[in-house]
Design an enzyme around this catalytic site. Structure first.
Site, mmCIF file in Angstrom:
data_model
loop_
_atom_site.group_PDB
_atom_site.id
_atom_site.type_symbol
_atom_site.label_atom_id
_atom_site.label_comp_id
_atom_site.label_asym_id
_atom_site.label_seq_id
_atom_site.Cartn_x
_atom_site.Cartn_y
_atom_site.Cartn_z
ATOM 1 N N ARG A 33 0.853 -1.210 0.000
ATOM 2 C CA ARG A 33 0.000 0.000 0.000
ATOM 3 C C ARG A 33 0.888 1.259 0.000
ATOM 4 O O ARG A 33 0.626 2.205 -0.725
ATOM 5 C CB ARG A 33 -0.902 0.032 1.230
ATOM 6 C CG ARG A 33 -1.720 -1.227 1.448
ATOM 7 C CD ARG A 33 -3.181 -1.067 1.035
ATOM 8 N NE ARG A 33 -3.996 -2.126 1.580
ATOM 9 C CZ ARG A 33 -4.187 -3.326 1.022
ATOM 10 N NH1 ARG A 33 -3.597 -3.617 -0.129
ATOM 11 N NH2 ARG A 33 -4.966 -4.222 1.599
ATOM 12 N N GLU A 179 -13.875 -15.041 10.276
ATOM 13 C CA GLU A 179 -13.898 -14.439 8.937
ATOM 14 C C GLU A 179 -13.625 -15.472 7.838
ATOM 15 O O GLU A 179 -12.472 -15.683 7.451
ATOM 16 C CB GLU A 179 -12.866 -13.302 8.862
ATOM 17 C CG GLU A 179 -12.852 -12.611 7.497
ATOM 18 C CD GLU A 179 -11.851 -11.455 7.398
ATOM 19 O OE1 GLU A 179 -11.122 -11.193 8.381
ATOM 20 O OE2 GLU A 179 -11.791 -10.836 6.334
ATOM 21 N N LYS A 221 -17.598 -12.197 10.392
ATOM 22 C CA LYS A 221 -17.137 -11.215 9.390
ATOM 23 C C LYS A 221 -17.176 -11.868 8.014
ATOM 24 O O LYS A 221 -16.209 -12.500 7.577
ATOM 25 C CB LYS A 221 -15.725 -10.758 9.751
ATOM 26 C CG LYS A 221 -15.094 -9.809 8.738
ATOM 27 C CD LYS A 221 -13.918 -9.056 9.326
ATOM 28 C CE LYS A 221 -13.182 -8.267 8.279
ATOM 29 N NZ LYS A 221 -12.222 -7.314 8.824
ATOM 30 N N GLY A 264 -13.420 -6.260 0.998
ATOM 31 C CA GLY A 264 -13.013 -7.240 -0.006
ATOM 32 C C GLY A 264 -12.626 -6.739 -1.379
ATOM 33 O O GLY A 264 -12.600 -7.526 -2.317
ATOM 34 N N GLY A 265 -12.373 -5.431 -1.521
ATOM 35 C CA GLY A 265 -12.006 -4.923 -2.841
ATOM 36 C C GLY A 265 -13.113 -4.088 -3.476
ATOM 37 O O GLY A 265 -12.972 -3.618 -4.603
ATOM 38 N N ARG A 294 -9.628 -1.717 3.472
ATOM 39 C CA ARG A 294 -9.429 -0.805 2.339
ATOM 40 C C ARG A 294 -10.517 0.250 2.218
ATOM 41 O O ARG A 294 -10.234 1.412 1.928
ATOM 42 C CB ARG A 294 -9.325 -1.625 1.046
ATOM 43 C CG ARG A 294 -7.992 -2.318 0.911
ATOM 44 C CD ARG A 294 -8.041 -3.445 -0.088
ATOM 45 N NE ARG A 294 -8.754 -4.616 0.433
ATOM 46 C CZ ARG A 294 -8.966 -5.739 -0.260
ATOM 47 N NH1 ARG A 294 -8.520 -5.821 -1.507
ATOM 48 N NH2 ARG A 294 -9.589 -6.759 0.283
#
Ligand code: 13P
Length: 342
Positions: A33, A179, A221, A264-265, A294
């Site tokens: 990142r 998750e 999650k 998740g994008g 994110r």
């Protein structure tokens, strides 16, 4: 296990209008990142970036119920010497910790992975508890691809591992975030995502039962039900909300206090709009909120870009995203609120 204590923490993690900040990127992931921003991934830069988020007063005191930390961060001190865990608790939020050790190839299942980290977990949990962690996170990854992916072996092995992790957490007085992420990277349509997510969650709750996990003392999650990124297909916000809820209602017992989605994008705004639409349908047996990485951090990270003169603007960007998601967790978000802020 003190179930009433675990339940209190789980309820606080998913309290109405509040959700979780996933800031538990491993050193490798945060480097990726930072690389895109041209920021060097040093221990001090990682600390400065995360301290900036944790010191965003409004976001942390009003909208963020808890923060998932990485091993390095739970041990770090802010610039003025205050432990970061204390910065988080003083803001009125709960510290949590990622305890899985990432994925490895799963034998006999080409292209599939298993999340590792059970060995020595009890001792690590005890240490994290002494460092202030109230909850933990473990992420399993289920891909959707051509052929037999996901395989039954991959799903079964991962949900079993998650259930063993959850049982250990509760035994050590820590609330587990469970998750099992079905990835949205493939070229599948939304109905395939629906089908796989349903199977994963059905088997997940069976394994949690076999491992005697108290559902009142955990948080789920999951992914939302969306078409794969490479499918080129788009589903409407209403379709995502309706299909996601249909699967969750079929699989998640009402004794689970809360569901906190991963992003998740999805883009920031998509993740917010979907959460909002789910809560607008309403009349749900659990609190439904966010546990975004994110989708909460993209904007502040870019605004910050490693420069101290950008800290105030980056904190405004974080505060805005947290506020939008807080409204979505109540089903009260409106798209024009985004445009007004832009
Ligand atoms: P994303 O919201 O970026 O998917 O991250 C959430 C998370 O904690 C993944 O494990």
């Amino acid at each position: 296990m003190n179930l009433s204590e675990l339940n209190k923490v789980a309820e606080a993690m998913v309290a109405p209008g509040r959700g979780i900040l996933a800031a538990d990127e491993s050193t490798g992931t945060i480097k990726k990142r930072f690389d895109t921003l041209g920021v060097e991934s040093t221990e001090d830069n990682r600390r400065d970036y995360r301290e900036m988020l944790f010191r965003t007063k409004d976001a942390m005191s009003k909208y963020i119920s808890g923060v998932i930390l990485y091993d390095e961060t739970i041990r770090q001190k802010a610039k003025d010497g205050t432990p970061l865990v204390q910065v988080i608790t003083q803001a009125g939020s709960l510290p949590g910790i990622k305890v899985d050790k990432g994925t490895k190839p799963l034998p006999n299942c080409p292209g599939e992975v298993i999340t590792e980290g059970l060995d020595g977990l009890r001792e690590r949990l005890a240490e994290y508890r002494s460092l202030g962690a109230k909850f933990a996170k473990w992420r399993a990854v289920i891909d959707i691809a051509a052929g037999p992916v996901p395989s039954y072996t991959c799903i079964r092995t991962n949900v079993h591992t998650l259930a063993r992790y959850a049982a250990l957490c509760q035994d050590e007085g820590i609330v587990p975030i469970v998750e099992p992420e079905v990835l949205m990277d493939g070229d599948h349509d939304i109905d395939r995502c629906c089908q796989v997510t349903e199977m994963v969650l059905k088997l997940q709750f069976e394994e949690l039962y076999f491992q005697r996990v108290a559902l009142e003392g955990m948080v789920l999650k999951p992914n939302m039900v969306v078409p794969g990124k490479k499918s080129g297909k788009k589903a409407s916000v209403e379709e995502v909300a309706e299909k996601t809820l249909r699967v969750l209602k079929a699989c998640v017992p009402a004794s689970v206090p809360g569901i906190a989605f991963l992003s998740g994008g999805q883009s920031d705004e998509e993740a917010t709009a979907h959460l909002d639409a789910i809560n607008r349908i309403g009349d749900l047996p659990w609190n439904v909120t966010f546990s975004y990485g994110r989708a909460l951090q993209a904007a502040p990270q870019k605004t910050w870009s490693g420069k101290s003169e950008n800290v105030a603007a980056a904190q405004r960007a974080f505060n805005h995203r947290a506020a939008m998601n807080s409204l979505a967790a109540r089903g009260e978000w409106k798209a024009d609120l985004e445009r007004k802020a832009a």
